[in-house]
Design a protein around this motif. Structure first.
Motif, PDB file in Angstrom:
ATOM      1  N   THR A  25       9.681  -2.602 -27.933  1.00  0.00           N
ATOM      2  CA  THR A  25       9.653  -1.213 -28.393  1.00  0.00           C
ATOM      3  C   THR A  25      11.048  -0.592 -28.444  1.00  0.00           C
ATOM      4  O   THR A  25      11.223   0.483 -29.028  1.00  0.00           O
ATOM      5  CB  THR A  25       8.779  -0.352 -27.465  1.00  0.00           C
ATOM      6  N   TYR A  26      12.038  -1.265 -27.819  1.00  0.00           N
ATOM      7  CA  TYR A  26      13.392  -0.697 -27.767  1.00  0.00           C
ATOM      8  C   TYR A  26      14.378  -1.827 -27.531  1.00  0.00           C
ATOM      9  O   TYR A  26      14.069  -2.807 -26.840  1.00  0.00           O
ATOM     10  CB  TYR A  26      13.487   0.331 -26.638  1.00  0.00           C
ATOM     11  N   MET A  27      15.583  -1.694 -28.103  1.00  0.00           N
ATOM     12  CA  MET A  27      16.631  -2.687 -27.905  1.00  0.00           C
ATOM     13  C   MET A  27      17.982  -1.999 -27.740  1.00  0.00           C
ATOM     14  O   MET A  27      18.250  -0.977 -28.365  1.00  0.00           O
ATOM     15  CB  MET A  27      16.735  -3.632 -29.121  1.00  0.00           C
ATOM     16  N   THR A  28      18.832  -2.586 -26.872  1.00  0.00           N
ATOM     17  CA  THR A  28      20.207  -2.112 -26.747  1.00  0.00           C
ATOM     18  C   THR A  28      21.076  -3.238 -26.207  1.00  0.00           C
ATOM     19  O   THR A  28      20.595  -4.112 -25.483  1.00  0.00           O
ATOM     20  CB  THR A  28      20.308  -0.891 -25.808  1.00  0.00           C
ATOM     21  N   ASP A  29      22.356  -3.206 -26.583  1.00  0.00           N
ATOM     22  CA  ASP A  29      23.317  -4.156 -26.015  1.00  0.00           C
ATOM     23  C   ASP A  29      24.358  -3.431 -25.160  1.00  0.00           C
ATOM     24  O   ASP A  29      25.407  -3.983 -24.846  1.00  0.00           O
ATOM     25  CB  ASP A  29      24.003  -4.961 -27.116  1.00  0.00           C
ATOM     26  N   PHE A  30      24.040  -2.196 -24.771  1.00  0.00           N
ATOM     27  CA  PHE A  30      24.973  -1.367 -24.014  1.00  0.00           C
ATOM     28  C   PHE A  30      25.352  -2.037 -22.697  1.00  0.00           C
ATOM     29  O   PHE A  30      24.507  -2.383 -21.881  1.00  0.00           O
ATOM     30  CB  PHE A  30      24.350   0.003 -23.737  1.00  0.00           C
ATOM     31  N   GLU A  31      26.652  -2.264 -22.494  1.00  0.00           N
ATOM     32  CA  GLU A  31      27.225  -2.846 -21.284  1.00  0.00           C
ATOM     33  C   GLU A  31      26.654  -4.216 -20.946  1.00  0.00           C
ATOM     34  O   GLU A  31      26.597  -4.613 -19.775  1.00  0.00           O
ATOM     35  CB  GLU A  31      27.066  -1.888 -20.094  1.00  0.00           C
ATOM     36  N   GLN A  32      26.240  -4.965 -21.959  1.00  0.00           N
ATOM     37  CA  GLN A  32      25.754  -6.320 -21.748  1.00  0.00           C
ATOM     38  C   GLN A  32      26.858  -7.323 -22.081  1.00  0.00           C
ATOM     39  O   GLN A  32      27.826  -7.006 -22.769  1.00  0.00           O
ATOM     40  CB  GLN A  32      24.529  -6.595 -22.627  1.00  0.00           C
ATOM     41  N   GLN A  33      26.705  -8.549 -21.574  1.00  0.00           N
ATOM     42  CA  GLN A  33      27.631  -9.605 -21.934  1.00  0.00           C
ATOM     43  C   GLN A  33      27.537  -9.860 -23.435  1.00  0.00           C
ATOM     44  O   GLN A  33      26.489  -9.613 -24.052  1.00  0.00           O
ATOM     45  CB  GLN A  33      27.296 -10.880 -21.165  1.00  0.00           C
ATOM     46  N   PRO A  34      28.602 -10.350 -24.046  1.00  0.00           N
ATOM     47  CA  PRO A  34      28.593 -10.597 -25.490  1.00  0.00           C
ATOM     48  C   PRO A  34      27.412 -11.460 -25.908  1.00  0.00           C
ATOM     49  O   PRO A  34      27.158 -12.516 -25.334  1.00  0.00           O
ATOM     50  CB  PRO A  34      29.915 -11.317 -25.742  1.00  0.00           C
ATOM     51  N   GLY A  35      26.672 -10.990 -26.903  1.00  0.00           N
ATOM     52  CA  GLY A  35      25.548 -11.743 -27.433  1.00  0.00           C
ATOM     53  C   GLY A  35      24.225 -11.459 -26.760  1.00  0.00           C
ATOM     54  O   GLY A  35      23.178 -11.930 -27.215  1.00  0.00           O
ATOM     55  N   TYR A  36      24.227 -10.687 -25.654  1.00  0.00           N
ATOM     56  CA  TYR A  36      23.002 -10.402 -24.914  1.00  0.00           C
ATOM     57  C   TYR A  36      22.463  -9.014 -25.253  1.00  0.00           C
ATOM     58  O   TYR A  36      23.224  -8.092 -25.587  1.00  0.00           O
ATOM     59  CB  TYR A  36      23.241 -10.501 -23.408  1.00  0.00           C
ATOM     60  N   VAL A  37      21.142  -8.860 -25.161  1.00  0.00           N
ATOM     61  CA  VAL A  37      20.491  -7.583 -25.429  1.00  0.00           C
ATOM     62  C   VAL A  37      19.440  -7.297 -24.360  1.00  0.00           C
ATOM     63  O   VAL A  37      18.924  -8.214 -23.711  1.00  0.00           O
ATOM     64  CB  VAL A  37      19.805  -7.564 -26.810  1.00  0.00           C
ATOM     65  N   VAL A  38      19.157  -6.015 -24.198  1.00  0.00           N
ATOM     66  CA  VAL A  38      18.047  -5.579 -23.346  1.00  0.00           C
ATOM     67  C   VAL A  38      16.867  -5.267 -24.260  1.00  0.00           C
ATOM     68  O   VAL A  38      17.011  -4.503 -25.223  1.00  0.00           O
ATOM     69  CB  VAL A  38      18.419  -4.333 -22.525  1.00  0.00           C
ATOM     70  N   LEU A  39      15.728  -5.861 -23.971  1.00  0.00           N
ATOM     71  CA  LEU A  39      14.519  -5.664 -24.773  1.00  0.00           C
ATOM     72  C   LEU A  39      13.520  -4.848 -23.965  1.00  0.00           C
ATOM     73  O   LEU A  39      13.090  -5.266 -22.889  1.00  0.00           O
ATOM     74  CB  LEU A  39      13.897  -7.013 -25.143  1.00  0.00           C
ATOM     75  N   GLY A  40      13.162  -3.677 -24.461  1.00  0.00           N
ATOM     76  CA  GLY A  40      12.142  -2.873 -23.799  1.00  0.00           C
ATOM     77  C   GLY A  40      10.767  -3.401 -24.149  1.00  0.00           C
ATOM     78  O   GLY A  40      10.401  -3.481 -25.325  1.00  0.00           O
ATOM     79  N   ILE A  41       9.978  -3.800 -23.121  1.00  0.00           N
ATOM     80  CA  ILE A  41       8.656  -4.399 -23.358  1.00  0.00           C
ATOM     81  C   ILE A  41       7.618  -3.774 -22.423  1.00  0.00           C
ATOM     82  O   ILE A  41       6.998  -4.479 -21.613  1.00  0.00           O
ATOM     83  CB  ILE A  41       8.690  -5.927 -23.181  1.00  0.00           C
ATOM     84  N   PRO A  42       7.375  -2.471 -22.490  1.00  0.00           N
ATOM     85  CA  PRO A  42       6.395  -1.848 -21.602  1.00  0.00           C
ATOM     86  C   PRO A  42       4.984  -2.337 -21.901  1.00  0.00           C
ATOM     87  O   PRO A  42       4.685  -2.758 -23.027  1.00  0.00           O
ATOM     88  CB  PRO A  42       6.537  -0.358 -21.930  1.00  0.00           C
ATOM     89  N   ASP A  43       4.149  -2.311 -20.879  1.00  0.00           N
ATOM     90  CA  ASP A  43       2.735  -2.651 -21.059  1.00  0.00           C
ATOM     91  C   ASP A  43       2.062  -1.428 -21.660  1.00  0.00           C
ATOM     92  O   ASP A  43       1.848  -0.429 -20.979  1.00  0.00           O
ATOM     93  CB  ASP A  43       2.105  -3.018 -19.715  1.00  0.00           C
ATOM     94  N   GLN A  44       1.701  -1.497 -22.919  1.00  0.00           N
ATOM     95  CA  GLN A  44       1.135  -0.350 -23.620  1.00  0.00           C
ATOM     96  C   GLN A  44      -0.357  -0.475 -23.862  1.00  0.00           C
ATOM     97  O   GLN A  44      -0.926   0.253 -24.668  1.00  0.00           O
ATOM     98  CB  GLN A  44       1.845  -0.167 -24.965  1.00  0.00           C
ATOM     99  N   SER A  45      -1.004  -1.387 -23.163  1.00  0.00           N
ATOM    100  CA  SER A  45      -2.432  -1.582 -23.379  1.00  0.00           C
ATOM    101  C   SER A  45      -3.209  -0.346 -22.942  1.00  0.00           C
ATOM    102  O   SER A  45      -2.814   0.394 -22.043  1.00  0.00           O
ATOM    103  CB  SER A  45      -2.940  -2.796 -22.598  1.00  0.00           C
ATOM    104  N   GLU A  46      -4.323  -0.131 -23.592  1.00  0.00           N
ATOM    105  CA  GLU A  46      -5.159   1.031 -23.275  1.00  0.00           C
ATOM    106  C   GLU A  46      -5.622   0.990 -21.829  1.00  0.00           C
ATOM    107  O   GLU A  46      -5.664   2.017 -21.145  1.00  0.00           O
ATOM    108  CB  GLU A  46      -6.364   1.067 -24.215  1.00  0.00           C
ATOM    109  N   SER A  47      -5.968  -0.204 -21.336  1.00  0.00           N
ATOM    110  CA  SER A  47      -6.441  -0.306 -19.962  1.00  0.00           C
ATOM    111  C   SER A  47      -5.354   0.081 -18.978  1.00  0.00           C
ATOM    112  O   SER A  47      -5.624   0.698 -17.937  1.00  0.00           O
ATOM    113  CB  SER A  47      -6.927  -1.734 -19.671  1.00  0.00           C
TER     114      SER A  47
END
Length: 218
Positions: free
Chosen positions: A68-90
């Motif tokens: 749901t979200y991506m950023t490479d802020f203050e990451q090592q070269p070539g790396y990204v942070v991937l936002g993966i929250p649990d969005q299930s209805e339950s």
């Protein structure tokens, strides 16, 4: 803009369990797969072979999440942070019930304590707040992950495959399962085969319900 992709990834145990519990709603990954918002991650628990004897995939579990979200802020070269929250209805329902159950403010509807009601709902449901039995919820997740892995094949509508084709494919998967069960095949692979068999049955049922003239027995 490309279509969303599905990425099947190894996930070390400590990180897998943190994602599963909801404590870690993100992944930090080398962006060697062109990750994009909207892509699906299928995380499979894994122990590196160099750490201990018996390394490799652990158990039969997997976690399916959408980026749901991506950023490479203050990451090592070539790396990204991937936002993966649990969005299930339950999950959202459990969070709402938990907030009510843990609230310091007491309120009632008639004589019923909303805190007691929420606590009972959290503890008594089969499917973690959905009313669906846990094995059904788990296995349907496996079926969906197998469908996601094969989305590039285009689905199962009548313009792509006939009922005879679906029956033939299900029969092949059944024979493959019988041949591999008890032969040293991993539990993970066997469960994938069963999920494939169930998906072919689901596809046929989905096709049948759209055929004109079929009515329920009375």
């Amino acid at each position: 803009m490309r279509h969303p992709k599905t990425h099947v990834l190894k996930c070390w145990t400590q990180y897998y369990q943190a994602v599963k519990s909801g404590a870690k709603p993100f992944e930090i990954r080398l962006n060697d797969r062109d990750y994009q918002v909207g892509d699906t991650l299928i995380l499979k628990e894994f122990k590196p072979f160099g750490e201990a004897i018996g390394g490799g995939y652990l158990g039969d579990g997997q976690i399916v999440r959408t980026i749901t979200y991506m950023t490479d802020f203050e990451q090592q070269p070539g790396y990204v942070v991937l936002g993966i929250p649990d969005q299930s209805e339950s999950t959202r329902l459990r969070e709402a019930l938990r907030a009510i159950a843990e609230s310091k403010d007491q309120w009632y509807v008639g004589r019923v304590s909303m805190q007691d009601f929420a606590a009972q709902a959290l503890s008594s449901s089969h499917g973690e707040g959905t009313g669906i039995r846990e094995p059904v919820t788990w296995f349907s997740g496996r079926m969906e992950s197998r469908l996601l892995e094969n989305d590039h094949k285009g689905g199962w509508d009548k313009t792509r495959c006939s009922m005879d084709f679906l029956l033939e494919q299900m029969d092949k998967k059944c024979r493959r399962f019988v041949g591999r069960h008890g032969s040293g095949e991993t539990t993970e692979r066997l469960i994938d085969l069963l999920a494939d068999i169930a998906n072919y049955a689901m596809m046929q049922a989905d096709r049948l319900r759209t055929i004109p003239g079929i009515t329920e027995e009375r």
